[in-house]
Each structure stands twice: as C-alpha cells, then as structure tokens.
Design a protein around this motif. Sequence first.
Motif, PDB file in Angstrom:
ATOM      1  N   SER A 362      19.349  29.031  15.879  1.00 25.66           N
ATOM      2  CA  SER A 362      19.577  27.671  16.360  1.00 25.66           C
ATOM      3  C   SER A 362      18.600  26.712  15.679  1.00 25.66           C
ATOM      4  O   SER A 362      17.906  27.064  14.731  1.00 25.66           O
ATOM      5  N   SER A 363      18.556  25.482  16.191  1.00 26.34           N
ATOM      6  CA  SER A 363      17.643  24.489  15.620  1.00 26.34           C
ATOM      7  C   SER A 363      16.207  24.683  16.086  1.00 26.34           C
ATOM      8  O   SER A 363      15.297  23.982  15.622  1.00 26.34           O
ATOM      9  N   ALA A 364      15.960  25.648  16.992  1.00 24.20           N
ATOM     10  CA  ALA A 364      14.632  25.824  17.581  1.00 24.20           C
ATOM     11  C   ALA A 364      13.536  26.115  16.550  1.00 24.20           C
ATOM     12  O   ALA A 364      12.468  25.502  16.609  1.00 24.20           O
ATOM     13  N   PRO A 365      13.716  27.053  15.586  1.00 24.39           N
ATOM     14  CA  PRO A 365      12.620  27.325  14.644  1.00 24.39           C
ATOM     15  C   PRO A 365      12.210  26.119  13.814  1.00 24.39           C
ATOM     16  O   PRO A 365      11.021  25.878  13.602  1.00 24.39           O
ATOM     17  N   THR A 366      13.201  25.353  13.347  1.00 21.62           N
ATOM     18  CA  THR A 366      12.884  24.175  12.538  1.00 21.62           C
ATOM     19  C   THR A 366      12.110  23.139  13.340  1.00 21.62           C
ATOM     20  O   THR A 366      11.136  22.552  12.860  1.00 21.62           O
ATOM     21  N   ILE A 367      12.540  22.935  14.582  1.00 22.77           N
ATOM     22  CA  ILE A 367      11.863  21.955  15.435  1.00 22.77           C
ATOM     23  C   ILE A 367      10.462  22.434  15.797  1.00 22.77           C
ATOM     24  O   ILE A 367       9.502  21.646  15.821  1.00 22.77           O
ATOM     25  N   LEU A 368      10.328  23.729  16.075  1.00 23.90           N
ATOM     26  CA  LEU A 368       9.017  24.270  16.431  1.00 23.90           C
ATOM     27  C   LEU A 368       8.048  24.185  15.245  1.00 23.90           C
ATOM     28  O   LEU A 368       6.851  23.931  15.426  1.00 23.90           O
ATOM     29  N   ARG A 369       8.559  24.364  14.045  1.00 20.03           N
ATOM     30  CA  ARG A 369       7.715  24.228  12.854  1.00 20.03           C
ATOM     31  C   ARG A 369       7.186  22.793  12.746  1.00 20.03           C
ATOM     32  O   ARG A 369       6.002  22.573  12.450  1.00 20.03           O
ATOM     33  N   ALA A 370       8.063  21.829  12.998  1.00 20.27           N
ATOM     34  CA  ALA A 370       7.628  20.427  12.978  1.00 20.27           C
ATOM     35  C   ALA A 370       6.666  20.136  14.122  1.00 20.27           C
ATOM     36  O   ALA A 370       5.740  19.334  13.981  1.00 20.27           O
ATOM     37  N   TYR A 371       6.882  20.792  15.271  1.00 21.46           N
ATOM     38  CA  TYR A 371       6.017  20.564  16.433  1.00 21.46           C
ATOM     39  C   TYR A 371       4.583  21.007  16.151  1.00 21.46           C
ATOM     40  O   TYR A 371       3.630  20.433  16.698  1.00 21.46           O
ATOM     41  N   CYS A 372       4.413  22.020  15.305  1.00 24.39           N
ATOM     42  CA  CYS A 372       3.058  22.461  14.931  1.00 24.39           C
ATOM     43  C   CYS A 372       2.291  21.337  14.257  1.00 24.39           C
ATOM     44  O   CYS A 372       1.067  21.217  14.411  1.00 24.39           O
ATOM     45  N   PHE A 411       8.210   3.452  17.786  1.00 22.88           N
ATOM     46  CA  PHE A 411       8.927   4.714  18.003  1.00 22.88           C
ATOM     47  C   PHE A 411      10.427   4.521  17.791  1.00 22.88           C
ATOM     48  O   PHE A 411      11.080   5.318  17.109  1.00 22.88           O
ATOM     49  N   VAL A 412      10.970   3.457  18.375  1.00 23.73           N
ATOM     50  CA  VAL A 412      12.401   3.176  18.210  1.00 23.73           C
ATOM     51  C   VAL A 412      12.734   2.949  16.737  1.00 23.73           C
ATOM     52  O   VAL A 412      13.754   3.443  16.224  1.00 23.73           O
ATOM     53  N   ALA A 413      11.864   2.212  16.033  1.00 17.91           N
ATOM     54  CA  ALA A 413      12.112   1.957  14.610  1.00 17.91           C
ATOM     55  C   ALA A 413      12.069   3.253  13.813  1.00 17.91           C
ATOM     56  O   ALA A 413      12.895   3.473  12.914  1.00 17.91           O
ATOM     57  N   ALA A 414      11.105   4.118  14.135  1.00 17.00           N
ATOM     58  CA  ALA A 414      11.016   5.393  13.418  1.00 17.00           C
ATOM     59  C   ALA A 414      12.232   6.272  13.689  1.00 17.00           C
ATOM     60  O   ALA A 414      12.732   6.955  12.780  1.00 17.00           O
ATOM     61  N   VAL A 415      12.725   6.260  14.937  1.00 17.84           N
ATOM     62  CA  VAL A 415      13.940   7.019  15.266  1.00 17.84           C
ATOM     63  C   VAL A 415      15.128   6.478  14.489  1.00 17.84           C
ATOM     64  O   VAL A 415      15.947   7.237  13.946  1.00 17.84           O
ATOM     65  N   ALA A 416      15.231   5.150  14.422  1.00 20.26           N
ATOM     66  CA  ALA A 416      16.339   4.535  13.690  1.00 20.26           C
ATOM     67  C   ALA A 416      16.308   4.912  12.217  1.00 20.26           C
ATOM     68  O   ALA A 416      17.346   5.212  11.611  1.00 20.26           O
ATOM     69  N   MET A 423      18.280  12.637   9.248  1.00 20.71           N
ATOM     70  CA  MET A 423      17.415  13.683   9.775  1.00 20.71           C
ATOM     71  C   MET A 423      17.952  14.194  11.107  1.00 20.71           C
ATOM     72  O   MET A 423      18.586  13.449  11.864  1.00 20.71           O
ATOM     73  N   ASP A 424      17.697  15.474  11.403  1.00 22.85           N
ATOM     74  CA  ASP A 424      18.148  16.046  12.664  1.00 22.85           C
ATOM     75  C   ASP A 424      17.083  15.788  13.735  1.00 22.85           C
ATOM     76  O   ASP A 424      16.322  14.822  13.653  1.00 22.85           O
ATOM     77  N   GLU A 425      17.022  16.689  14.738  1.00 19.04           N
ATOM     78  CA  GLU A 425      16.087  16.468  15.844  1.00 19.04           C
ATOM     79  C   GLU A 425      14.624  16.438  15.397  1.00 19.04           C
ATOM     80  O   GLU A 425      13.765  15.905  16.109  1.00 19.04           O
ATOM     81  N   THR A 426      14.312  16.995  14.212  1.00 21.40           N
ATOM     82  CA  THR A 426      12.930  16.946  13.739  1.00 21.40           C
ATOM     83  C   THR A 426      12.481  15.518  13.476  1.00 21.40           C
ATOM     84  O   THR A 426      11.275  15.227  13.503  1.00 21.40           O
ATOM     85  N   GLY A 427      13.433  14.630  13.239  1.00 23.18           N
ATOM     86  CA  GLY A 427      13.076  13.228  13.050  1.00 23.18           C
ATOM     87  C   GLY A 427      12.386  12.644  14.270  1.00 23.18           C
ATOM     88  O   GLY A 427      11.535  11.746  14.152  1.00 23.18           O
TER      89      GLY A 427
END
Length: 547
Positions: A362-372, A411-416, A423-427
Amino acid sequence: MATAKEKVEVKGGDGSSSPLLKTTLSLVALQLVSRLFSFALNQLLIRSTSPQALGVVTMGLEVVRDTGLFLVREGVRGAVVRSRSRSTASPNSLFSQTLLIPTLLAPALPLLFLAYAIRPPAPLPAHFHATTALYALSAVIELIAERWYLETILNWETLTTRRVRVEGFAVGVKAVATLATVLAGGDQWALVAFGVGQVGYASTLLVGLGWAVGRKSDKWSVAKVDVVGEGDVKTQARFDPELKKMSWELTKQSFVKQLLTEGDKLVVGRMSEFENQGGYAVALNYGSLVARILFQPLEESSRLYFSRSLATPTIATLHATSSLLSSLLLLHTHLSLIFTCLCPSFTTPLLYHLLGPRWSASSAPTILRAYCLYLPFLAINGSTEAFFQSVADPLWLRRGSWWMAACSLAFVAAVAVGVHSGMDETGLIWANCVNMAMRIGFSCVFIVGYFPAAMKLVGGDRGDVDKVAGTMGVARWLPKPLTGIVFAAARSIVRRSEMKGEWKSWRGMAEHLATGAVTGLFCLGVIAYSERKSIRKMMDVARRKQD
C-alpha cells in the motif's frame, strides 16, 4: 564573589531540574512499556482489519474526537501549568471551580459528532452511526475525568507517575477491547471494535484517575464566590478571572494549532480513497510511535519545568533554563540525523514482516519514509513551542496566534502546490514540514530575544547576558561537521543494503538489521566523541546534584 542570596538562588536553580529528570524518565519508561504492549496487540489488530475501516476511524472519527477534546481542554491545561505557582501558594475554591470548565463543556462534544455524522463518508461503512455514538461517549467520559487530570498537573512531582500508569493501563485496555471485538465479530465489526476500544480507554481513565486522584480532590461545585476586584470592589464570580482569561488566550492559539496538526488528516479524509486513507493511517501510527514514547514526555516535562522555573526568574534559573533548552535542542538535532539518515531504509522491510504483503504494497511505506524526515521538525518544534507557551506574555501569545494563522495559509499553499504537481499523500508530509519550520522559526525568535532581556531585568551584568545569549546560539546545538559526514556515509551503507532486496526472507532481514545496528553504533560512538565536552559537562552537573 557571589552573595549569600545568589548562592541560595544557584542551589535552587540547579536542584529544580531534579524532579524534571525523574519525571521525564518515569514518563518515558511507562510510555515505553505501555506503548510496546499496545503496539504488539495493534499488529494483530491491523492484520485483522481492512484499510477501509482503519481509514474511516483515523481520518474521520479520531480527527473529530481529538479536535473537540483539544479545543475544550488544551487552553485550560496550558493556563493551569502557567498558574501552578499561584495555585499551590494560595489555593482557593475559585481556582478549583475553574478546573471544572472542560467537564461543564462536555455536552458540546456530541453536537460536534452529530455535525460530522450529517455528512457521512460515501459509501457508508457498516455500523458507522453506532461507532460515531461510541466515540462521542468516549469523549464525554474523558472530559468528566479532566478535573482529576488537571490535579496531576498542579501536583506533577507527586501525581505524574500515577497518572501515566493509569494512562498506560488504559492504552492496554483499549488495545485488548478492540482486538477482542474484531476477533469475535470479524472484519464487518471492525469499525465498532475501534469505538468499543475508545470507550474502554476513556472508562479506564475515569476510574483510574478517580481512584488515584479524585479521593483527595475538592468537591465539585460552581457556586458563586465573593471576589475583591480593583478598587476593593466586591463582586461575585464562579471562575478565577486570571485563569479563565489565560485559558481563552491559549485556546484561541490552540484552535489554529489544532487545524494545522490535523490538517493533513482532513485533506486525506476528503481527497483520498479509503484504501489510501488506511495506508496513511498506518504510516502515522508507526511514525508517531516515537513521538508518543519520547517526544511527548520530554515536551510535557520541560513545559512544567519552564513554567515553574521562570514564573519568577532569577539569574540562576535563567542560566539553568537556557542550558537545559540548549541541551534539549542538541539532543533533538542528533536524533534527527538518526531519523533522516538511517530509519528510512527500514520502513518497507519492517512493514512487510510486521503487517504482511497487503500493507507493504500500500501507500504506507512511502508515507512512513517521508514521515521519518518530518520527525526532526516535530521534535524541535515540541521543545521550542513548549518554552514559548510556558513563559510568553499575552502580547506574544496574540502574536503567536496571528503567526499560526500565517502558518495555516502556508500549509494550504504547500498542499495546493503538492496537488498541482501530482504528488500523492507524501505531499501532505512536506506541507507539514513547511508549517513546522515556520513555527520553529517564530519560537526561536522569541527565545533568542527572551533570555538577554530577562537577564537584564533581573539585574544580570554584561557577562551574564552574553553567557545566556551564547548558550542559545545555533552553533551550540547543531551537530559537528564530522558527525554529519559519518551519518551521510552510514545512510549510503544502509540504503545499499535495502536495495539488495534480500530482506523479504527472515535471514536477509536479520542481515539488514545487523547492518543498521553496526552502522548505528558506530555513529553513536562518533557522537560521543564529537560532543564529549557537552556530555562531560552534563555528567558533572548530575554528579553535583547527587552530592
């Protein structure tokens, strides 16, 4: 030569951090035991739960619950921490009645869940409304226990350990209740299982705090009490005016802070499919484990220490506090090297063996890598913001509220930008990094100006002013160049080990972990060598306190 008064102050300034160290170690140890126990149970739970159910709970119900609880009680908690010296010096019924404000606001929480349930997620998950009701009930129960929680803040030296034991046991009850419900009812009852676990947690908290604290606390009452105001004019009030005012100021700032904290979950809940929401939830669960075990106790203990030590600052307490804050930042920057250089190479292998191929794909490993990479921002912001909220005056708190609004826009600007660039959820993780960096910058501006100004106010000479300014210098808490070079090399080694792909077998995983352990120990040795002077200084301080 120091005067007798200054000598007494130095002794008090040094000794005041002893309860901080004991409390912090107690918090970390108890959090570690309880979290590891619940972590083991959660592995079985997540293996038995679909990504859809986990996504609905984490990105929907828990966001509503956490936001409601945060807005109702966080301002009062912060105000109680800052008013602790006044309350313990001259306790009064008006102050005690003010501690009941979160409990009196408990009926507002079900209304918040009702507003959320009006527009439920589509397609509607099984047992959604029943689970929503359980979450609302758990929030109300927690607010009933809040009066006793605030008592543990007022008497943190003696009651913090009791409270954390209760919280640790409650976390275990939550995990057991959730897992038992899933195993008994199957995947179709997974959503209800989370609600049952949350009610179990809140109920255990209520009973435990009531037993440990409630038996000795004051009676619950909100009767009007005579108050002498300005000009010796007598009025009647139900709550302490100063505490209520400070609670409101902190709540206004906390409102924007909470939106920033939960903003990523709100975006994921509205924009992503249930499966991706579940992957994001798993990544947050693992990533925040470090924050709950280590960062949260450090932040909580340091907040109590700062508010107490600087309630009436002296030359000695300013030196002691600046040294402690500098040491905390030094610790966080070195932990940041571990999180960013070593940990990312172990996210996918660990998820593969802990949760199975379904979750590792799933997308979990990619997101967890970014979370580090996000953890360093989280750690440094926790300490700097704890100091700011502990000692800032109302003017700076208002400035902080405005800055929080600016952070929300960023934060809103960075999300946009992340959405526009595909970008996916890592954005969302990177957007949170921007938000945290701005908050750290604001707190650091306050900290750099606070110590020299405060030192001048208490009568410190030029040498004292220069010393505290030097203690908080950036060079004092950044890693040495040698340390950075070694960690960069270590990152290449563990990354190359991961890219081999042999970790899918248990033998290959053992070799990958061994590579990480050897390089990690070598890096720790380099840190010990590079920071030997700072370590020796801290050991000398600890030895003097024991003597």
